[in-house]
Design an enzyme around this catalytic site. Structure first.
Site, PDB file in Angstrom:
ATOM      1  N   CYS A  27       0.958  -1.010  -0.010  1.00 32.22           N
ATOM      2  CA  CYS A  27      -0.006  -0.097   0.141  1.00 32.22           C
ATOM      3  C   CYS A  27       0.928   1.288  -0.004  1.00 32.22           C
ATOM      4  O   CYS A  27       1.791   1.244   0.815  1.00 32.22           O
ATOM      5  CB  CYS A  27      -1.068   0.071   1.374  1.00 32.22           C
ATOM      6  SG  CYS A  27      -1.711   1.426   1.668  1.00 32.22           S
TER       7      CYS A  27
ATOM      8  N   GLN B  41      -8.913  13.676   0.615  1.00 30.23           N
ATOM      9  CA  GLN B  41      -7.986  14.677  -0.399  1.00 30.23           C
ATOM     10  C   GLN B  41      -8.381  16.119   0.054  1.00 30.23           C
ATOM     11  O   GLN B  41      -9.443  16.277   0.857  1.00 30.23           O
ATOM     12  CB  GLN B  41      -8.188  14.480  -1.715  1.00 30.23           C
ATOM     13  CG  GLN B  41      -7.776  13.192  -2.107  1.00 30.23           C
ATOM     14  CD  GLN B  41      -7.499  13.150  -3.547  1.00 30.23           C
ATOM     15  OE1 GLN B  41      -7.027  14.085  -4.369  1.00 30.23           O
ATOM     16  NE2 GLN B  41      -8.241  12.194  -4.413  1.00 30.23           N
TER      17      GLN B  41
ATOM     18  N   HIS C  23      -6.873   1.964   1.553  1.00 25.34           N
ATOM     19  CA  HIS C  23      -6.477   2.747   3.014  1.00 25.34           C
ATOM     20  C   HIS C  23      -7.223   3.967   3.414  1.00 25.34           C
ATOM     21  O   HIS C  23      -7.395   4.613   2.443  1.00 25.34           O
ATOM     22  CB  HIS C  23      -4.978   3.155   2.710  1.00 25.34           C
ATOM     23  CG  HIS C  23      -4.277   3.457   4.042  1.00 25.34           C
ATOM     24  ND1 HIS C  23      -3.288   2.565   4.616  1.00 25.34           N
ATOM     25  CD2 HIS C  23      -4.448   4.455   4.897  1.00 25.34           C
ATOM     26  CE1 HIS C  23      -2.953   2.829   6.018  1.00 25.34           C
ATOM     27  NE2 HIS C  23      -3.643   4.225   6.083  1.00 25.34           N
TER      28      HIS C  23
ATOM     29  N   HIS D 127      -8.449   7.341   3.469  1.00 22.59           N
ATOM     30  CA  HIS D 127      -7.714   8.535   3.274  1.00 22.59           C
ATOM     31  C   HIS D 127      -8.833   9.275   2.707  1.00 22.59           C
ATOM     32  O   HIS D 127      -9.893   9.035   1.926  1.00 22.59           O
ATOM     33  CB  HIS D 127      -6.667   8.327   2.368  1.00 22.59           C
ATOM     34  CG  HIS D 127      -7.009   7.866   0.838  1.00 22.59           C
ATOM     35  ND1 HIS D 127      -7.367   6.692   0.640  1.00 22.59           N
ATOM     36  CD2 HIS D 127      -7.068   8.597  -0.098  1.00 22.59           C
ATOM     37  CE1 HIS D 127      -7.764   6.659  -0.539  1.00 22.59           C
ATOM     38  NE2 HIS D 127      -7.650   7.758  -1.260  1.00 22.59           N
TER      39      HIS D 127
ATOM     40  N   HIS E 198      -4.659   0.144   8.056  1.00 20.34           N
ATOM     41  CA  HIS E 198      -5.069  -0.039   6.493  1.00 20.34           C
ATOM     42  C   HIS E 198      -6.306  -0.488   6.585  1.00 20.34           C
ATOM     43  O   HIS E 198      -7.262  -0.457   5.636  1.00 20.34           O
ATOM     44  CB  HIS E 198      -3.813  -0.968   5.933  1.00 20.34           C
ATOM     45  CG  HIS E 198      -4.418  -1.226   4.547  1.00 20.34           C
ATOM     46  ND1 HIS E 198      -3.657  -0.286   3.431  1.00 20.34           N
ATOM     47  CD2 HIS E 198      -4.958  -2.328   3.889  1.00 20.34           C
ATOM     48  CE1 HIS E 198      -4.226  -0.842   2.225  1.00 20.34           C
ATOM     49  NE2 HIS E 198      -4.956  -2.172   2.649  1.00 20.34           N
TER      50      HIS E 198
ATOM     51  N   ASN F 251     -13.160  10.328  -1.242  1.00 22.02           N
ATOM     52  CA  ASN F 251     -13.879   9.283  -2.156  1.00 22.02           C
ATOM     53  C   ASN F 251     -13.813   7.894  -1.803  1.00 22.02           C
ATOM     54  O   ASN F 251     -12.834   7.561  -1.487  1.00 22.02           O
ATOM     55  CB  ASN F 251     -13.087   9.090  -3.861  1.00 22.02           C
ATOM     56  CG  ASN F 251     -13.148  10.469  -4.508  1.00 22.02           C
ATOM     57  OD1 ASN F 251     -14.258  11.025  -4.289  1.00 22.02           O
ATOM     58  ND2 ASN F 251     -12.011  10.855  -5.068  1.00 22.02           N
TER      59      ASN F 251
ATOM     60  N   SER G 114      -8.619   5.114  -5.369  1.00 27.26           N
ATOM     61  CA  SER G 114      -7.768   4.528  -5.894  1.00 27.26           C
ATOM     62  C   SER G 114      -6.906   3.252  -4.802  1.00 27.26           C
ATOM     63  O   SER G 114      -6.157   2.548  -5.331  1.00 27.26           O
ATOM     64  CB  SER G 114      -6.536   5.279  -6.372  1.00 27.26           C
ATOM     65  OG  SER G 114      -5.969   6.329  -5.346  1.00 27.26           O
TER      66      SER G 114
ATOM     67  N   CYS H 205       0.243   3.090   3.748  1.00 23.80           N
ATOM     68  CA  CYS H 205       0.693   2.707   4.907  1.00 23.80           C
ATOM     69  C   CYS H 205       1.963   3.269   5.515  1.00 23.80           C
ATOM     70  O   CYS H 205       2.998   3.760   4.577  1.00 23.80           O
ATOM     71  CB  CYS H 205       0.733   1.189   4.787  1.00 23.80           C
ATOM     72  SG  CYS H 205      -0.627   0.247   5.095  1.00 23.80           S
TER      73      CYS H 205
HETATM   74  P1  H2U Z   1      -8.278   8.602  -4.247  1.00 20.68           P
HETATM   75  O1  H2U Z   1      -8.047   7.473  -3.735  1.00 20.68           O
HETATM   76  O2  H2U Z   1      -9.403   9.163  -3.997  1.00 20.68           O
HETATM   77  O3  H2U Z   1      -7.767   8.745  -5.686  1.00 20.68           O
HETATM   78  O4  H2U Z   1      -6.956   9.649  -3.624  1.00 20.68           O
HETATM   79  C1  H2U Z   1      -5.775   9.072  -3.589  1.00 20.68           C
HETATM   80  C2  H2U Z   1      -4.539  10.178  -3.880  1.00 20.68           C
HETATM   81  O5  H2U Z   1      -3.415   9.777  -3.333  1.00 20.68           O
HETATM   82  C3  H2U Z   1      -4.627  10.161  -5.605  1.00 20.68           C
HETATM   83  O6  H2U Z   1      -5.028  11.636  -5.805  1.00 20.68           O
HETATM   84  C4  H2U Z   1      -2.552  10.097  -4.415  1.00 20.68           C
HETATM   85  C5  H2U Z   1      -3.006   9.943  -5.803  1.00 20.68           C
HETATM   86  O7  H2U Z   1      -2.749  11.105  -6.634  1.00 20.68           O
HETATM   87  N1  H2U Z   1      -1.152   9.220  -4.233  1.00 20.68           N
HETATM   88  C6  H2U Z   1      -0.136   9.716  -4.065  1.00 20.68           C
HETATM   89  O8  H2U Z   1       0.041  11.221  -3.867  1.00 20.68           O
HETATM   90  N2  H2U Z   1       0.958   9.101  -3.849  1.00 20.68           N
HETATM   91  C7  H2U Z   1       0.945   7.751  -4.182  1.00 20.68           C
HETATM   92  O9  H2U Z   1       2.030   6.996  -3.894  1.00 20.68           O
HETATM   93  C8  H2U Z   1      -0.080   7.075  -4.268  1.00 20.68           C
HETATM   94  C9  H2U Z   1      -1.505   8.128  -4.480  1.00 20.68           C
END
Ligand code: H2U
Length: 349
Positions: A51, A168, A164, A166, A113, A153, A161, A54
């Protein structure tokens, strides 16, 4: 014939955006032969070595997360908005553009996680809110930042994506469209009545008690009269507060408690980790006072009938107007009656 909101097709007005939603309550009687199934919840480990979010792991950018033990925020490695951006206007005949600067951050809600907001302790959700407050203050105090959008989201269905826990933050140099609409509506009401539009609305909802799904001393959770998504919910402070930085520690605790309650009800609805996009709308951070603003958090979840059957915003919704079948009152009734104990703990009750 007199209009009956439980039976007749009608449009409802969204006082915050000035837009309408088409409601078709009679359509809930139509037969449904689609999927009804539940999906098994994936069991996630407390720590996943693959992940990106993490503690201690290396992110996609090559940066390493610290061994964080509480909430952790960092600048998004793939930020949609960048701090170092020219903000010139571009014009060529009918083509217009403008440079937009901003700062995007990722907020890990917990080092664990396996968690989601409904499974977190209220005291730990309070820590997430405290970071939202700090970020709103810090980003908003940058003279170039006029608006700070906090959002989450949740679930792959919403484009998340990574499982974990989180959210934004996108902070930017102009006020985005949805916020601009709400600013305009609230400002007009404030100028005409000298009172907060949303506070007056919440007071009316308390009197009617038809769409409220949960409440405590400081917060209300309800399905707004003008909800678009089937189980859309708004959480708002009962007191007129322009932004989250103004919450007292007691109010922050009550915000955390209602956030947990609403998200548990969501998970219990279809006994699944309920997907949604949630976001906090609050006063812009430009130089205006924004007395008219009453902050609120909205949840836009796509699920309609089961863990897999979602409401599609296609066809008429794309080309004409948002539309819903089950009424806000029906949705509120379902959510209100759901248990406040997470379904995964049921056998331990
Ligand atoms: P979402 O799951 O809502 O997409 O948010 C995750 C965000 O985390 C996504 O915008 C960022 C992605 O750009 N990210 C990082 O900044 N670094 C990483 O190593 C993985 C994901």
């Amino acid at each position: 014939m007199k209009l009956n909101l439980n039976e007749h097709p009608h449009k409802r007005y969204n006082i915050l955006t000035g837009e309408w939603v088409l409601v078709s309550p009679h359509r809930t009687k139509r037969p449904w032969q689609g999927k009804q199934e539940k999906i098994a919840d994936e069991k996630r480990p407390l720590y996943d070595k693959n992940c990106y979010l993490c503690p201690g792991n290396t992110r996609a950018s090559g940066a390493t997360n610290p061994p964080y033990t509480s909430v952790f925020s960092f600048v998004n490695d793939f930020s949609a908005l960048l701090e170092d951006t020219p903000r010139d206007d571009f014009e060529d005949g009918l083509l217009r553009a403008r440079g937009e600067m901003g700062i995007c951050k990722v907020i890990c809600f917990s080092p664990d996680h396996s968690l989601t907001l409904p499974k977190m302790e209220v005291s730990n959700i309070e820590k997430v809110i405290a970071v939202w407050q700090e970020e709103y203050r810090a980003l908003g105090s940058n003279p170039d930042i006029k608006h700070v959008q906090i959002f989450e989201n949740k679930g792959a269905m919403m484009g998340c994506s990574n499982p974990h826990p989180h959210g934004q933050i996108w902070a930017q140099s102009s006020i985005p469209l949805e916020v601009e609409k709400k600013s305009r509506q609230q400002r007009t009401y404030w100028e005409q009545n000298g009172r907060s539009l949303l506070k007056d609305y919440l007071d009316q909802e308390i009197k009617l008690n038809e769409r409220i799904i949960a409440q405590n001393n400081d917060f209300l959770a309800l399905v707004p009269f003008w909800a678009v998504w089937p189980y859309e919910v708004m959480i708002a402070p009962k007191k007129h507060l322009q932004d989250i930085s103004r919450l007292s520690s007691r109010e922050r605790r009550h915000f955390a408690a209602i956030l947990k309650e609403v998200t548990i009800k969501y998970d219990n609805l279809f006994e699944t980790s309920f997907p949604y996009s949630s976001g906090i709308h609050q006063a812009p951070t430009d130089t205006e006072e924004h007395q008219e603003w009453h902050f609120h958090m909205s949840f836009y979840p796509p699920l309609l009938r089961s863990a897999t059957v979602k409401k599609f915003m296609v066809g008429y919704e794309m080309f004409a107007n948002p539309q819903r079948d089950i009424t806000a009152e029906q949705a509120a009734d379902v959510l209100r009656k759901l248990s406040t104990t997470h379904y995964s703990l049921k056998c331990q009750e």
